[in-house]
Design an enzyme around this catalytic site. Structure first.
Site, PDB file in Angstrom:
ATOM      1  NE  ARG A  72     -24.052  32.778 -46.339  1.00 42.43           N
ATOM      2  CZ  ARG A  72     -23.559  31.859 -45.501  1.00 42.43           C
ATOM      3  NH1 ARG A  72     -24.204  30.738 -45.294  1.00 42.43           N
ATOM      4  NH2 ARG A  72     -22.407  32.057 -44.921  1.00 42.43           N
TER       5      ARG A  72
ATOM      6  CE  LYS B 277     -30.886  29.016 -49.530  1.00 41.71           C
ATOM      7  NZ  LYS B 277     -29.444  29.289 -49.705  1.00 41.71           N
TER       8      LYS B 277
ATOM      9  NE  ARG C 225     -23.320  18.873 -39.626  1.00 44.50           N
ATOM     10  CZ  ARG C 225     -22.036  19.154 -39.706  1.00 44.50           C
ATOM     11  NH1 ARG C 225     -21.652  20.292 -40.286  1.00 44.50           N
ATOM     12  NH2 ARG C 225     -21.127  18.322 -39.226  1.00 44.50           N
TER      13      ARG C 225
END
Length: 331
Positions: free
Chosen positions: A120, A192, A328
């Site tokens: 991204r 991740k 977050r």
């Protein structure tokens, strides 16, 4: 096949092979073998060199194999539609270039090494060559780009299903396009595991082509991981075992193919409830950063187009769509 690839195929058994034996097997000089080994080591491939014994990998290498993947598929994909590359700039870009020559709907491209993989916001996607999964699938939508809203989120559901079918537990989704993991009983940080990137070409009302790019951390070496600017995890760490990339790849292709067929006929709505169930932040308080603005609120879910619904502290409800946004957990 390049000399590097040929060397790696022989070393994949994890045993020692002398430079002379490698050269004779491949048909090149010892100097060419030495150069190929140095190039592989420069790509974060861990090759041990011992005088008098030769070269070996620090561990067996499970290379992608077209035949193994095709044999394990539940869906029928022609052999010429599954492209297994040793090196490419980007699997997404490979399929987009291929689309100028022929109809590539349903084609899949996988690569052992990506030179220009993207995440991204244009960030580089880091992956140790010959150890991870970098996969793209193309699909043509007759209804156009207007029919693709929420596609990347539906892909996240499909990949999560594939991982569960392999035996991987505890994977969650993070809006909009991340697969994440939190160690059971560990700290609050999430790590991740993978991500989805969609490239789109075509008209709003059709026809249009979507190329779904999947990056999944199977096993990252430390030299590669030092470039990653956020907490990460790989499947090898999560499961403490060697991952069969060919089996996992076939499961991902199966689930993506099934998802795309259903998405084309029914749209994102049929995946909305499952995505919300898998979303790590559903019902939690978060901080959402957009440009210079930070918003705190509770995640209510997503709308029918995949937009993130937030109830701010003031009670105001706002929907956000993918872009320059970071999410977050609130302290």
């Amino acid at each position: 096949m390049t000399t590097r690839t040929a060397v790696l195929k022989i070393l994949a058994d994890g045993e020692f092979h002398s430079g002379t034996d490698l050269g004779q097997a491949i048909g090149v000089s010892r100097a060419a073998i030495h150069k190929a080994v140095k190039a592989l080591q420069g790509s974060d491939i861990q090759i041990q060199s011992v005088t008098g014994r030769g070269y070996r990998l620090f561990g067996p290498c499970d290379m992608l194999d077209q035949r193994q993947i095709l044999e394990r598929l539940s869906v029928s994909i022609p052999q010429q539609s599954l492209h297994i590359l040793h090196e490419v700039d980007s699997t997404n870009q490979f399929l987009l270039r291929k689309s100028r020559e022929q109809d590539i709907s349903g084609h899949v491209c996988m690569a052992e090494c990506q030179r220009q993989g993207r995440g991204r916001r244009g960030r580089q996607w880091w992956a140790t060559p010959y150890n991870n999964i970098m996969l793209s699938m193309a699909w043509r939508f007759a209804a156009g780009t207007n029919a693709m809203a929420g596609l990347s989120l539906a892909a996240g559901v499909a990949i999560s299903d594939a991982l569960e079918a392999y035996g991987v537990d505890g994977v969650s989704l993070k809006w909009p396009n991340d697969l994440i993991w939190q160690q059971p009983g560990g700290d609050e940080s999430i790590r991740k595991l993978g991500g989805v990137l969609v490239d789109v070409q075509g008209e709003a009302d059709g026809p249009a082509l979507a190329v779904l790019g999947i990056g999944l951390n199977v096993r990252l070496h430390k030299a590669t991981a030092q470039h990653i600017e956020q907490p990460w995890v790989d499947l090898h760490t999560m499961m403490n075992e060697t991952i069969d990339r060919n089996r996992l790849s076939s499961l991902i292709i199966d689930h993506l193919h099934s998802m795309l067929q259903r998405f084309e006929s029914d749209g994102f709505f049929v995946f909305k409830k499952e995505w919300e169930r898998r979303h790590f932040y559903t019902g939690k308080s978060v901080l959402l950063q957009q440009a210079q603005q930070t918003v705190q609120g509770k995640v209510l879910g997503i709308d029918q187009f995949g937009g993130l619904r937030i109830e701010q502290v003031s009670g105001q409800q706002t929907t956000y769509h993918a872009g320059e946004i970071s999410l977050r957990r609130a302290p």
